[in-house]
Write an enzyme that holds these catalytic residues in place. Structure first.
Site, PDB file in Angstrom:
ATOM      1  N   GLY A  31       4.602 -27.776  -5.952  1.00  0.00           N
ATOM      2  CA  GLY A  31       5.497 -28.818  -5.021  1.00  0.00           C
ATOM      3  C   GLY A  31       5.517 -28.826  -3.733  1.00  0.00           C
ATOM      4  O   GLY A  31       5.910 -29.686  -3.050  1.00  0.00           O
ATOM      5  N   CYS A 242       5.809 -53.462 -31.010  1.00  0.00           N
ATOM      6  CA  CYS A 242       5.602 -52.333 -31.886  1.00  0.00           C
ATOM      7  C   CYS A 242       6.916 -51.751 -32.504  1.00  0.00           C
ATOM      8  O   CYS A 242       6.739 -51.148 -33.079  1.00  0.00           O
ATOM      9  CB  CYS A 242       4.744 -51.474 -31.174  1.00  0.00           C
ATOM     10  SG  CYS A 242       5.580 -50.179 -29.896  1.00  0.00           S
ATOM     11  N   CYS A 270       1.333 -48.647 -27.420  1.00  0.00           N
ATOM     12  CA  CYS A 270       1.933 -49.711 -28.214  1.00  0.00           C
ATOM     13  C   CYS A 270       0.950 -50.173 -29.154  1.00  0.00           C
ATOM     14  O   CYS A 270       1.006 -50.525 -30.287  1.00  0.00           O
ATOM     15  CB  CYS A 270       2.215 -51.059 -27.030  1.00  0.00           C
ATOM     16  SG  CYS A 270       3.235 -52.321 -27.870  1.00  0.00           S
TER      17      CYS A 270
END
Lengths: 278, 188
Positions: A31, A242, A270
């Protein structure tokens, strides 16, 4: 002899060593944004120069690269970066999430869960989550050093006071390993829970000259309040192509009379659900 | 002119270094996992893994400290020819190479600063044996727990208490290496 005149993966070796050292320090301090000497790349800032440099430093000749832009493999940005590495590193490319070993992404995390064998490289426009609250780098650096994140919580609180909810929908700030507040890059907040992943995640910001990292299984928590818990919302529709109800959707305008449809932003996901070759 | 230093570097520097870096990256990102590297043949007493790390990460911009266990003319010559890394004392080193005993006291290595915790040393510790057992590790990169044979427990616990400051460590043995970032919690 190889038929390319480029060094493997475009960058010279000294540049790669510099980037590799920055990546390793980023991994060691999850981070934290490691400064690095970002190079000018043969593409403009905003097109993923940070991600491209991180990818170039990580690629091996055996890697299979996937590049997505807002979830799609077939946009100009994604196609260009894929071609760039096909030419300069002679690596295999794919559009299928499951087949890729390195995935460079702009603004999405793939719907298909990532594995230990994969590295996800984010293109980051603005790595500093506090920048819009505090313009001075000297000050934000001090805030990270002192773990002084009150300003961010005030911002989220003011969102609630004004809008009744935290109005940040993308680039939603997270706390990494209880130490650093980090920008996950402009992914939709829907993707935030996936920041806890089996894959190594690397973030490259070219113009801002920062690299940071989230190692596998690192604790990443989206900032919120007890009475306003984090909500990874999405458009309340199934995908028009889809039928998926669990994927992030793009709203597509289909004519000039206001007709619209909602479709998966992740084109590979998809197409896979529709049983097509991606 | 001494030619004994010229052999033993990467034969295909870009690709060999890419492979070595991937191993180093996976090791640092998954503490407790041992990776294998190849492609270099350094003079004794330096291991293949330690030499691969040095050629992959060190160059003229990274001061390197050779602990007494590894401060030999032949190794100095080899590292100078293949990486150009300048040699320095422990306090100013970005990288340090040696056995655990020779690197003591490890508290003298740079831990970074609160504003720039990345300005910390990386220790390359040569081990007689390296195995995925022994001390219990947890933290970033580890799903639940993992195990790694460490040369000592207390020094790494003290290093973790300084987080986000502290040094990062590679343990090397032959052609194998493991990573131990400062973020890892260590128990006996």
């Amino acid at each position: 002899m190889r038929d390319t005149d480029y060094n493997f993966a475009y960058l010279d070796e000294q540049t790669k060593r510099m980037i590799r050292r920055a990546i390793l320090k980023g991994v060691a301090v999850p981070g934290y944004q490691v400064p690095f000497a970002s190079r000018e790349m043969p593409m403009p800032y905003g097109w993923g120069t940070g991600g491209v440099q991180v990818t170039a430093a990580c690629l091996t000749p055996e890697d299979t690269l996937k590049v997505i832009d807002q979830g799609a493999d077939d946009t100009t940005n994604a196609v260009s970066i894929r071609k760039f590495f096909e030419k300069t590193a002679e690596i295999a490319v794919t559009e299928r999430t499951a087949e890729a070993t390195i995935i460079q992404t702009r603004h999405r995390i793939p719907e298909t869960p990532l594995t230990e064998a994969q590295i996800l490289v984010y293109q980051v426009p603005m790595p500093e989550p506090l920048r819009f609250l505090e313009p001075s780098e000297v000050e934000t650096r001090k805030m990270h050093a002192l773990q002084d994140y009150g300003l961010m919580h005030v911002k989220l609180y003011e969102d609630i006071a004004r809008h009744g909810e935290i109005a940040t929908a993308y680039s939603y700030p997270v706390m990494v390993e209880d130490r650093y507040v980090m920008s996950p890059s402009p992914i939709p907040k829907f993707d935030n829970p996936r920041l806890v992943s089996a894959a190594l995640q690397l973030f490259g910001a070219g113009r801002e000259q920062r690299i940071y990292a989230v190692p596998p299984h690192t604790r990443v928590v989206s900032l919120d309040f007890e009475d306003h818990p984090f909500d990874p919302s999405k458009a309340p529709h199934p995908c028009a192509l889809c039928g998926a109800e669990d994927s992030y959707l793009d709203e597509v305008i289909t004519d000039d009379r206001g007709s619209r449809m909602f479709v998966c932003s992740d084109t590979d996901y998809c197409a896979g659900r529709r049983g097509e070759a991606a | 002119m001494t030619t004994q230093y010229l052999d033993g570097g990467f034969t295909d520097p870009a690709r060999d270094a890419a492979h070595a870096f991937r191993a180093a990256l996976q090791a640092m990102a998954r503490p407790g996992r041992i990776e294998t590297v190849a492609g270099v043949a350094p003079p004794a007493p330096c291991s293949t893994a330690a030499a691969a790390l040095i050629l992959t990460l060190c160059d003229t911009t990274t001061p390197l400290y050779l602990a007494p266990s590894h401060d030999t003319d032949s190794l100095r010559g080899w590292i100078t020819f293949h990486s150009g890394a300048p040699f320095t004392g422990p306090e100013h080193a970005m990288f340090a190479l040696g056995t655990w005993a020779a690197l003591q006291p490890v508290t003298r290595f740079a831990p970074g600063t609160p504003e720039y915790p990345d300005r910390a040393a990386t220790l390359i510790v040569e081990m007689a044996a390296l195995a995925e057992d022994g001390a219990t590790l947890s933290g970033p990169g580890i799903e639940t727990i993992s195990h790694l044979s460490l040369p000592e427990i207390a020094a790494f616990q003290a290093n973790r208490r300084r987080f986000p400051l502290g040094f990062d460590t590679y343990l090397t043995c032959g052609d194998r290496l493991a990573g131990l970032p400062r973020s890892t919690r260590v128990e006996g």
